[in-house]
Design a protein around this motif. Structure first.
Motif, short mmCIF file in Angstrom:
data_model
loop_
_atom_site.label_atom_id
_atom_site.label_comp_id
_atom_site.label_asym_id
_atom_site.label_seq_id
_atom_site.Cartn_x
_atom_site.Cartn_y
_atom_site.Cartn_z
N GLY A 198 -1.89 8.21 6.32
CA GLY A 198 -1.07 7.15 5.75
C GLY A 198 0.26 7.82 5.74
N THR A 199 0.34 9.26 5.75
CA THR A 199 1.54 9.93 5.83
C THR A 199 2.27 10.02 7.18
N SER A 207 0.82 -1.24 0.16
CA SER A 207 0.05 0.01 -0.12
C SER A 207 0.86 1.09 -0.03
N GLY A 208 0.10 2.53 -0.12
CA GLY A 208 0.78 3.66 -0.21
C GLY A 208 1.28 3.85 1.28
N THR A 209 0.61 3.16 2.44
CA THR A 209 1.16 3.62 3.73
C THR A 209 2.22 2.78 3.79
N SER A 218 1.39 5.32 -4.09
CA SER A 218 0.15 4.41 -3.63
C SER A 218 -0.58 4.11 -5.12
N SER A 225 -3.32 15.84 5.28
CA SER A 225 -2.90 14.88 4.49
C SER A 225 -3.58 13.46 4.83
N ASP A 226 -3.65 12.48 4.11
CA ASP A 226 -3.92 11.14 4.60
C ASP A 226 -3.39 10.84 5.85
N GLN A 263 -3.85 2.64 -4.39
CA GLN A 263 -4.78 2.47 -4.26
C GLN A 263 -5.94 2.65 -4.88
N VAL A 317 4.27 15.98 1.49
CA VAL A 317 3.19 15.70 0.74
C VAL A 317 3.03 16.53 -0.77
N GLY A 361 -1.61 -0.88 -2.98
CA GLY A 361 -0.09 -1.21 -3.53
C GLY A 361 0.56 -0.15 -3.17
N TYR A 371 -11.39 19.31 2.42
CA TYR A 371 -10.38 17.82 2.09
C TYR A 371 -10.76 16.90 3.27
N ALA A 385 1.81 10.11 -2.93
CA ALA A 385 0.63 9.11 -3.29
C ALA A 385 -0.45 9.73 -4.16
N GLN A 386 -0.34 10.93 -4.13
CA GLN A 386 -1.47 11.78 -5.01
C GLN A 386 -0.84 12.58 -6.26
N LYS A 445 -6.19 6.44 -6.70
CA LYS A 445 -5.14 7.20 -7.42
C LYS A 445 -5.04 7.21 -8.80
N LEU A 454 5.29 4.29 2.37
CA LEU A 454 5.90 5.43 3.51
C LEU A 454 6.54 4.37 4.71
#
Ligand code: PLP
Length: 414
Positions: free
Chosen positions: A98-99, A69-71, A195, A95-96, A197, A141, A207, A330, A169-170, A200, A74
């Motif tokens: 996951g950061t 995953s993106g998480t 990411s 941010s998400d 996900q 980010v 992933g 957001y 990720a973005q 994305k 990181l």
């Protein structure tokens, strides 16, 4: 004049459905290939290793390590930095999660710097002010695919002996200015994380990919994703505390096909944004997110409530009533105002590592409370509006969004 019908009555395509994704027979064939091979695990098959090579080549960088995953991507990066418990990593609260989760998972302390009001990306001055003797890394980010000031952050990191991790990720193919040159986000820092996900630019459901030109950081990242088991030797041993973050061959096979579609996805998102950029330029109090080099994961709009007569949340609600997918803020609150930080809810009842601070002189003791990052809070509370964005929008979709933005702007102004 009040209308009795919203501007848009048909739904827009979105990232949660086939019509809003570029997934087709090529991905199906890739999956069939893996399933027929009987090799679904990346320690046996060749898809994941090939994806890593292809991704590194695509980005013109030495190494790529795939993960789940993106998480996870990181987490690999933070684990490669190898902070001591209580060391600090500076990042953004806009941010998400996951950061920041990987920072806590490695028993390091997230220190939040404030963001730039015109982009929502980290403010270099605020990062500089947050550096202490315990700082080990910065995670920048590229929010919504807008380029963060990574050239300046890399300089700052190098001056202080810190590692710069880019959270992309973005931000696939986001272009960053580095002197007179332009480089893709993810290649300016020491490590870049992506990411795959569902939502994305390209996806394998979930992933992640971590890229770097540094062989040592890459080796640690790769080991961390596979129980720190050095499979390039004959020994079955575990060199340090690692996890199983391996990507499956099924994910990798899909990701390899998606990578061939990436340039077109980003180009289409950029092309579709152009007419809306022009419309926003003509509306006082509304500013579109930084355009040069942006990858338009979402389309951010910054709202000056005094000029517009409504804040971003009110504007987003009015757009939603017109049938336009829009969201004010957001996220609902800065990451430091979630119970993870305020309770804090980390390991059992310990609150570790947040409650253990400062463990040494020179460490900062940030209070995770309202007021910590005023610009981040102002953006979330009323200045930042995000429009859903998609490579499969039609010109008519963009016309509807533009009409609705103009109409809502007019209504609030009157
Ligand atoms: C900026 C950012 N960082 C990290 C992540 C985490 O990625 P994933 O959901 O793949 O774990 C996301 C996902 O939305 C994200 O947007």
């Amino acid at each position: 004049m009040e209308r009795d019908r919203p501007i848009r009555t048909r739904p827009f395509v979105g990232v949660s459905e086939a019509a809003g994704r570029r997934l087709g027979d090529e991905e199906v064939a890739a999956l069939a290939r893996v399933i027929h091979s009987g090799q679904l695990n990346s320690t046996i098959g060749s898809e994941t290793r090939t994806l890593e090579e292809e991704f590194a080549d695509y980005y013109g960088i030495g190494h790529a390590v795939a993960s789940s995953s993106g998480t996870a991507a990181l987490h690999l990066a933070v684990a490669a930095v190898d902070p001591d418990p209580g060391d600090e990593i500076i990042t953004t609260a806009l941010s998400d999660a996951g950061t920041v989760l990987p920072i806590l998972a490695q028993n390091a302390v997230p220190v939040f710097a404030d963001v730039d009001p015109d982009s929502g990306n980290l403010c270099v001055g605020s990062v500089r002010a947050a550096i202490t003797e315990r700082t080990r890394a910065i995670i920048a980010v590229h929010l919504f695919g807008q380029p963060a000031p990574v050239a300046e952050l890399r300089e700052l990191a190098d001056r202080h002996g810190l590692v710069l991790i880019e959270d992309c990720a973005q931000a696939y193919l986001t272009e960053c200015a580095v002197g007179d040159a332009r480089r893709w986000a993810g290649t300016v820092g020491h490590l870049g994380c992506f990411s795959l996900q569902q939502s994305k630019h390209i996806t394998a459901g979930d992933g992640g990919l971590t890229i770097s030109d540094d062989p040592e950081l890459t080796r640690r990242a790769r080991l961390f994703a596979d129980k720190a088991w050095p499979r390039d030797t004959d020994e079955r041993t575990h060199l340090f505390l690692g996890l199983n973050y391996r990507m499956t061959e099924l994910q990798a096979a899909v990701a390899r096909v998606q990578l061939t579609k990436l340039a077109a996805v980003v180009a289409d998102r950029r092309r579709l944004a152009e007419p809306l950029d022009t419309v926003l330029d003509s509306l006082p109090g509304l500013t579109s997110g930084l355009r040069r080099g942006a990858a338009y994961w979402l389309y951010p709009v910054f709202v000056d409530a005094e000029t517009v007569g409504a804040d971003a949340r009110e504007f987003a609600a009015a757009l939603a009533a017109e049938g336009i997918p829009a969201n004010g803020g957001y996220i609902q609150r800065p990451l430091y105002l979630t119970p993870l930080f305020t309770a804090p809810n980390t390991y059992g009842t310990s609150g570790y590592p947040l409650t253990a601070r400062p463990v040494t002189p020179g460490a900062s003791a940030q209070r995770y409370a309202r007021g910590l990052c005023p610009t981040t809070e102002a953006l979330i509370d009323g200045r930042l509006l995000v429009l859903a964005w998609n490579e499969n929008y039609s010109p008519a979709d963009i016309d509807d969004i533009a009409d609705a933005v103009r109409s809502v702007h007019r209504r609030f102004a009157s």
